[in-house]
Design a protein around this motif. Structure first.
Motif, PDB file in Angstrom:
ATOM      1  N   ASP A 160       0.834  -1.215   0.000  1.00  0.00           N
ATOM      2  CA  ASP A 160       0.000   0.000   0.000  1.00  0.00           C
ATOM      3  C   ASP A 160       0.864   1.260   0.000  1.00  0.00           C
ATOM      4  O   ASP A 160       0.612   2.206  -0.751  1.00  0.00           O
ATOM      5  CB  ASP A 160      -0.901   0.023   1.238  1.00  0.00           C
ATOM      6  N   ASP A 161       1.860   1.276   0.863  1.00  0.00           N
ATOM      7  CA  ASP A 161       2.757   2.430   0.947  1.00  0.00           C
ATOM      8  C   ASP A 161       3.482   2.625  -0.390  1.00  0.00           C
ATOM      9  O   ASP A 161       3.650   3.754  -0.868  1.00  0.00           O
ATOM     10  CB  ASP A 161       3.764   2.170   2.085  1.00  0.00           C
ATOM     11  N   VAL A 162       3.867   1.521  -1.001  1.00  0.00           N
ATOM     12  CA  VAL A 162       4.599   1.592  -2.276  1.00  0.00           C
ATOM     13  C   VAL A 162       3.674   2.107  -3.388  1.00  0.00           C
ATOM     14  O   VAL A 162       4.068   2.930  -4.214  1.00  0.00           O
ATOM     15  CB  VAL A 162       5.183   0.206  -2.639  1.00  0.00           C
ATOM     16  N   ILE A 163       2.426   1.642  -3.373  1.00  0.00           N
ATOM     17  CA  ILE A 163       1.466   2.105  -4.385  1.00  0.00           C
ATOM     18  C   ILE A 163       1.283   3.626  -4.254  1.00  0.00           C
ATOM     19  O   ILE A 163       1.323   4.362  -5.240  1.00  0.00           O
ATOM     20  CB  ILE A 163       0.096   1.392  -4.215  1.00  0.00           C
ATOM     21  N   MET A 164       1.142   4.081  -3.015  1.00  0.00           N
ATOM     22  CA  MET A 164       0.931   5.524  -2.822  1.00  0.00           C
ATOM     23  C   MET A 164       2.178   6.317  -3.239  1.00  0.00           C
ATOM     24  O   MET A 164       2.058   7.398  -3.825  1.00  0.00           O
ATOM     25  CB  MET A 164       0.517   5.799  -1.385  1.00  0.00           C
ATOM     26  N   LEU A 165       3.334   5.767  -2.956  1.00  0.00           N
ATOM     27  CA  LEU A 165       4.585   6.424  -3.365  1.00  0.00           C
ATOM     28  C   LEU A 165       4.669   6.529  -4.891  1.00  0.00           C
ATOM     29  O   LEU A 165       4.980   7.595  -5.447  1.00  0.00           O
ATOM     30  CB  LEU A 165       5.788   5.630  -2.830  1.00  0.00           C
ATOM     31  N   VAL A 166       4.383   5.431  -5.561  1.00  0.00           N
ATOM     32  CA  VAL A 166       4.510   5.427  -7.025  1.00  0.00           C
ATOM     33  C   VAL A 166       3.481   6.367  -7.640  1.00  0.00           C
ATOM     34  O   VAL A 166       3.804   7.170  -8.525  1.00  0.00           O
ATOM     35  CB  VAL A 166       4.367   3.993  -7.595  1.00  0.00           C
ATOM     36  N   VAL A 167       2.250   6.314  -7.143  1.00  0.00           N
ATOM     37  CA  VAL A 167       1.202   7.154  -7.726  1.00  0.00           C
ATOM     38  C   VAL A 167       1.521   8.627  -7.518  1.00  0.00           C
ATOM     39  O   VAL A 167       1.451   9.429  -8.450  1.00  0.00           O
ATOM     40  CB  VAL A 167      -0.193   6.790  -7.153  1.00  0.00           C
ATOM     41  N   ARG A 168       1.921   9.012  -6.313  1.00  0.00           N
ATOM     42  CA  ARG A 168       2.184  10.444  -6.089  1.00  0.00           C
ATOM     43  C   ARG A 168       3.466  10.898  -6.788  1.00  0.00           C
ATOM     44  O   ARG A 168       3.654  12.084  -7.048  1.00  0.00           O
ATOM     45  CB  ARG A 168       2.204  10.794  -4.609  1.00  0.00           C
ATOM     46  N   SER A 169       4.359   9.962  -7.104  1.00  0.00           N
ATOM     47  CA  SER A 169       5.573  10.334  -7.825  1.00  0.00           C
ATOM     48  C   SER A 169       5.291  10.605  -9.299  1.00  0.00           C
ATOM     49  O   SER A 169       5.931  11.450  -9.913  1.00  0.00           O
ATOM     50  CB  SER A 169       6.624   9.221  -7.714  1.00  0.00           C
ATOM     51  N   PHE A 170       4.322   9.871  -9.856  1.00  0.00           N
ATOM     52  CA  PHE A 170       4.032  10.022 -11.290  1.00  0.00           C
ATOM     53  C   PHE A 170       2.912  11.018 -11.577  1.00  0.00           C
ATOM     54  O   PHE A 170       2.891  11.622 -12.642  1.00  0.00           O
ATOM     55  CB  PHE A 170       3.622   8.677 -11.893  1.00  0.00           C
ATOM     56  N   ALA A 171       1.938  11.108 -10.652  1.00  0.00           N
ATOM     57  CA  ALA A 171       0.717  11.861 -10.958  1.00  0.00           C
ATOM     58  C   ALA A 171       0.493  12.975  -9.951  1.00  0.00           C
ATOM     59  O   ALA A 171       0.778  12.812  -8.764  1.00  0.00           O
ATOM     60  CB  ALA A 171      -0.479  10.917 -10.971  1.00  0.00           C
ATOM     61  N   GLY A 172      -0.026  14.089 -10.434  1.00  0.00           N
ATOM     62  CA  GLY A 172      -0.330  15.223  -9.555  1.00  0.00           C
ATOM     63  C   GLY A 172      -1.663  15.837  -9.942  1.00  0.00           C
ATOM     64  O   GLY A 172      -2.442  15.255 -10.707  1.00  0.00           O
ATOM     65  N   THR A 173      -1.891  17.030  -9.421  1.00  0.00           N
ATOM     66  CA  THR A 173      -3.167  17.722  -9.613  1.00  0.00           C
ATOM     67  C   THR A 173      -3.558  17.792 -11.094  1.00  0.00           C
ATOM     68  O   THR A 173      -2.752  18.194 -11.921  1.00  0.00           O
ATOM     69  CB  THR A 173      -3.060  19.154  -9.049  1.00  0.00           C
ATOM     70  N   GLY A 174      -4.778  17.355 -11.363  1.00  0.00           N
ATOM     71  CA  GLY A 174      -5.307  17.462 -12.720  1.00  0.00           C
ATOM     72  C   GLY A 174      -4.952  16.305 -13.626  1.00  0.00           C
ATOM     73  O   GLY A 174      -5.518  16.153 -14.709  1.00  0.00           O
ATOM     74  N   ASP A 175      -4.004  15.486 -13.202  1.00  0.00           N
ATOM     75  CA  ASP A 175      -3.640  14.339 -14.043  1.00  0.00           C
ATOM     76  C   ASP A 175      -4.681  13.230 -13.927  1.00  0.00           C
ATOM     77  O   ASP A 175      -5.427  13.152 -12.964  1.00  0.00           O
ATOM     78  CB  ASP A 175      -2.296  13.741 -13.575  1.00  0.00           C
ATOM     79  N   ARG A 176      -4.635  12.360 -14.910  1.00  0.00           N
ATOM     80  CA  ARG A 176      -5.506  11.195 -14.884  1.00  0.00           C
ATOM     81  C   ARG A 176      -4.682   9.958 -14.536  1.00  0.00           C
ATOM     82  O   ARG A 176      -3.579   9.768 -15.051  1.00  0.00           O
ATOM     83  CB  ARG A 176      -6.143  11.037 -16.261  1.00  0.00           C
ATOM     84  N   VAL A 177      -5.210   9.136 -13.631  1.00  0.00           N
ATOM     85  CA  VAL A 177      -4.604   7.835 -13.343  1.00  0.00           C
ATOM     86  C   VAL A 177      -5.582   6.789 -13.863  1.00  0.00           C
ATOM     87  O   VAL A 177      -6.727   6.714 -13.407  1.00  0.00           O
ATOM     88  CB  VAL A 177      -4.354   7.644 -11.822  1.00  0.00           C
TER      89      VAL A 177
END
Ligand code: PMP
Length: 320
Positions: free
Chosen positions: A89-106
């Motif tokens: 879970d921690d790793v998923i959150m790290l990867v997502v916040r590293s690649f994506a920010g405000t306004g981006d689509r995941v």
């Protein structure tokens, strides 16, 4: 705090709470809802912690090189390819916040899937349904809750959540150079869910970027010692896989149609999964309801037979 539209937290009832509702003692609750191993691994002994307990007043200066090396050897990559975290879970959150920010689509593939992906996207300020540009695609393989292997999306960068890799034996490891990041865990086949140890596998430059964005010491030294001890003898998943097939056969004998699973759980499509899940919870045997059915964690023959008996009774009641 910023307002969050449509933001569900990821929660599951405690064993004490389930026991209270079922009118049993907590030891009598048998959980079929967490996709964890039914027993603690033999390696999780107090002796495995002795050295780290002696140093518990100090930080893990210099990180966790022994654990990182052992994980790298287990995966078949170099230590530079590994990023540690407090659970997948921690790793998923790290990867997502590293690649994506405000306004981006995941982009989240294979819905229904693991609910944390959407939460991680929201926490990063990104959006799983809107957003202008797809910054990241996430795919869970085998998928939770269906257990299916599914096709890998061709989009890059791509996160492949392989939390259940050990059960399927199928990995996207050969795609690391294409900006594919794997996420793995010690919570499932290794039986260390309470220790909270997970890791990402990525090409070296990406792993370095992720490590630089990670918290300074995300894993407790005690948990790192447990993970290291577990890697001495990686788990044999054959008994769970065999039991999954027996259990699925018994479900079919009850008239149910479990999906073919490559993980340690089976999804059973049902018109009203929530109602059946509630009845099982009141018998001290929680399963996980999802949009179109229930997901049942495979335990061992004795435990699984208890659930089959309860299910048989409940389905019999419905038919009469
Ligand atoms: N990914 C998936 C697909 C999962 O099912 C889970 C466990 N619920 C996790 C990640 C989280 O694992 P961990 O305990 O390592 O945080």
């Amino acid at each position: 705090m910023r307002p969050f539209a449509d933001f569900g937290s990821y929660d599951a009832a405690s064993t004490a709470e389930i026991a209270r509702r079922a009118g049993v003692r907590p030891e009598q609750v048998v959980r079929f809802d967490g996709n964890t191993s039914p027993r603690r691994p033999a390696s999780a002994r107090p002796e495995a912690l002795a050295d780290e307990l002696g140093r518990i007043h100090t930080y893990p200066h210099g990180g966790y090189p022994e654990l990182v090396e052992a994980i790298a050897a287990y995966v078949g990559v170099a230590p530079d390819n590994i990023v540690l975290g407090a659970g997948a879970d921690d790793v998923i959150m790290l990867v997502v916040r590293s690649f994506a920010g405000t306004g981006d689509r995941v982009e989240i593939a294979n819905e229904p899937t693991y609910p944390l992906f959407r939460i991680a996207a929201g926490l990063a300020g990104a959006d799983a349904d809107g957003g202008s540009q797809t910054a990241l695609t996430i795919c869970c393989r085998p998928n939770n809750p269906t257990g299916e292997l599914g096709e890998l999306p061709s989009a890059r960068p791509l996160v492949v959540d392989e939390a259940y890799f050990e059960y399927s034996g199928v990995t996207a490891l050969d795609l690391l150079d294409e900006d594919v990041v794997l996420v793995r865990t010690f919570s499932k086949a290794f039986g260390l869910a309470g220790a909270r140890v997970g890791y990402a596998v990525a090409r070296r430059e990406l792993a370095d970027e992720l490590n630089r964005r990670q918290a300074p010491a995300p894993v407790s030294t005690l948990s790192a010692a447990l993970a290291l001890a577990a890697l001495d003898a990686p788990p044999d998943v054959a008994p769970v896989v065999e039991e999954r097939e027996r259990f699925s056969g018994e479900l079919r004998a009850l008239g149910l149609e479990p999906l073919e699973s490559r993980a340690n759980f089976v999804a059973v499509p049902l018109a009203d999964g929530a109602a059946l899940a509630e009845k099982l919870l009141l018998r001290g045997m929680p399963v996980r309801p999802y949009r179109d059915g229930i997901r049942i964690t495979i335990r061992d023959r004795d435990d699984d037979d208890l659930l089959l008996t309860a299910l048989g009774g409940l389905l019999g009641d419905e038919r009469t």
